[in-house]
Design a protein around this motif. Structure first.
Motif, mmCIF file in Angstrom:
data_model
loop_
_atom_site.group_PDB
_atom_site.id
_atom_site.type_symbol
_atom_site.label_atom_id
_atom_site.label_comp_id
_atom_site.label_asym_id
_atom_site.label_seq_id
_atom_site.Cartn_x
_atom_site.Cartn_y
_atom_site.Cartn_z
ATOM 1 N N UNK A 53 0.838 -1.202 0.000
ATOM 2 C CA UNK A 53 0.000 0.000 0.000
ATOM 3 C C UNK A 53 0.871 1.248 0.000
ATOM 4 N N UNK A 54 0.350 2.293 -0.640
ATOM 5 C CA UNK A 54 0.920 3.628 -0.486
ATOM 6 C C UNK A 54 -0.199 4.502 0.068
ATOM 7 N N UNK A 55 0.147 5.422 0.924
ATOM 8 C CA UNK A 55 -0.845 6.157 1.698
ATOM 9 C C UNK A 55 -1.377 7.383 0.966
ATOM 10 N N UNK A 56 -2.572 7.846 1.352
ATOM 11 C CA UNK A 56 -3.253 8.930 0.621
ATOM 12 C C UNK A 56 -2.485 10.231 0.533
ATOM 13 N N UNK A 57 -1.533 10.450 1.427
ATOM 14 C CA UNK A 57 -0.764 11.692 1.357
ATOM 15 C C UNK A 57 0.406 11.599 0.378
ATOM 16 N N UNK A 58 0.537 10.456 -0.285
ATOM 17 C CA UNK A 58 1.592 10.263 -1.280
ATOM 18 C C UNK A 58 1.001 10.381 -2.680
ATOM 19 N N UNK A 59 1.838 10.813 -3.621
ATOM 20 C CA UNK A 59 1.392 10.897 -5.007
ATOM 21 C C UNK A 59 1.165 9.499 -5.555
ATOM 22 N N UNK A 60 0.174 9.351 -6.430
ATOM 23 C CA UNK A 60 -0.121 8.050 -7.054
ATOM 24 C C UNK A 60 -0.376 6.976 -6.000
ATOM 25 N N UNK A 61 -1.088 7.321 -4.930
ATOM 26 C CA UNK A 61 -1.308 6.373 -3.838
ATOM 27 C C UNK A 61 -2.323 5.301 -4.216
ATOM 28 N N UNK A 62 -2.116 4.130 -3.655
ATOM 29 C CA UNK A 62 -3.108 3.054 -3.747
ATOM 30 C C UNK A 62 -3.059 2.308 -2.413
ATOM 31 N N UNK A 63 -4.146 2.423 -1.681
ATOM 32 C CA UNK A 63 -4.245 1.872 -0.340
ATOM 33 C C UNK A 63 -5.111 0.614 -0.401
ATOM 34 N N UNK A 64 -4.544 -0.522 0.042
ATOM 35 C CA UNK A 64 -5.257 -1.797 0.063
ATOM 36 C C UNK A 64 -5.641 -2.114 1.502
ATOM 37 N N UNK A 65 -6.930 -2.350 1.741
ATOM 38 C CA UNK A 65 -7.405 -2.665 3.088
ATOM 39 C C UNK A 65 -8.230 -3.944 3.029
ATOM 40 N N UNK A 66 -7.963 -4.852 3.971
ATOM 41 C CA UNK A 66 -8.658 -6.141 4.021
ATOM 42 C C UNK A 66 -9.202 -6.388 5.425
ATOM 43 N N UNK A 67 -10.253 -7.192 5.488
ATOM 44 C CA UNK A 67 -10.798 -7.669 6.762
ATOM 45 C C UNK A 67 -11.638 -8.901 6.464
ATOM 46 N N UNK A 68 -11.917 -9.646 7.517
ATOM 47 C CA UNK A 68 -12.744 -10.842 7.360
ATOM 48 C C UNK A 68 -14.207 -10.469 7.138
ATOM 49 N N UNK A 69 -14.905 -11.342 6.424
ATOM 50 C CA UNK A 69 -16.367 -11.295 6.365
ATOM 51 C C UNK A 69 -16.853 -12.576 7.036
ATOM 52 N N UNK A 70 -18.127 -12.723 7.201
ATOM 53 C CA UNK A 70 -18.653 -13.905 7.900
ATOM 54 C C UNK A 70 -19.429 -13.474 9.124
ATOM 55 N N UNK A 71 -19.454 -14.321 10.159
ATOM 56 C CA UNK A 71 -20.243 -13.967 11.333
ATOM 57 C C UNK A 71 -19.461 -14.005 12.640
ATOM 58 N N UNK A 72 -18.140 -13.959 12.590
ATOM 59 C CA UNK A 72 -17.386 -13.940 13.842
ATOM 60 C C UNK A 72 -17.231 -12.495 14.323
#
Length: 145
Positions: A53-72
């Motif tokens: 990931x590159x953060x929003x304050x950087x040029x040409x940023x692309x931020x990847x965020x993941x988390x679980x789905x399901x019922x836990x």
């Protein structure tokens, strides 16, 4: 001399590791984001910023965020499949707000990679397991507005 309680020390340490948060009003989600080097930046505990990931304050940023789905209790992206194009995701990073509009939603085979077409100079990608096919992942692409 009075020693500080361990609990207070832990709270201070946690605050330093927290670098912002993600807010998606449509699905009633607001969760902290932790630095890439934090042990809390772990999909088995929290919403997670992925390596590369590159953060929003950087040029040409692309931020990847993941988390679980399901019922836990750690399934923070359980309602991610309810999002649609044009919905808004807010990232707060280093006390600045960044708003992203969803532009594309798809599922692809889980193989350790996310295939993303660069759509804009500042992009946010959300991902979680598909709720309908265990061999696929849901990917949501959005652009800074």
């Amino acid at each position: 001399m009075i020693k500080p309680k361990i609990k207070n020390y832990t709270t201070i340490k946690e605050t330093k590791e927290e670098i912002g948060n993600i807010t998606i009003n449509k699905i009633n989600l607001q969760k902290p984001l932790y630095s890439l080097t934090s042990n809390k930046n772990n999909v088995d505990q929290n919403v997670t910023i992925l390596k590369g990931s590159t953060f929003p304050d950087q040029e040409e940023s692309i931020l990847f965020i993941a988390a679980h789905s399901g019922n836990s209790e750690i399934s923070y992206f359980e309602k991610l499949d309810q999002l649609q194009k044009e919905d808004i995701v807010k990232i707060t990073y280093r006390n600045k707000e960044y708003f992203y509009k969803i532009s594309n939603i798809w599922e692809e085979k889980k193989n350790g990679y996310i295939h993303v077409k660069k759509e804009s100079k500042k992009q946010l990608i959300l991902t979680t397991c598909s709720r309908t096919n265990k061999e696929k992942q849901l990917v949501i692409s959005s652009n800074l507005i």
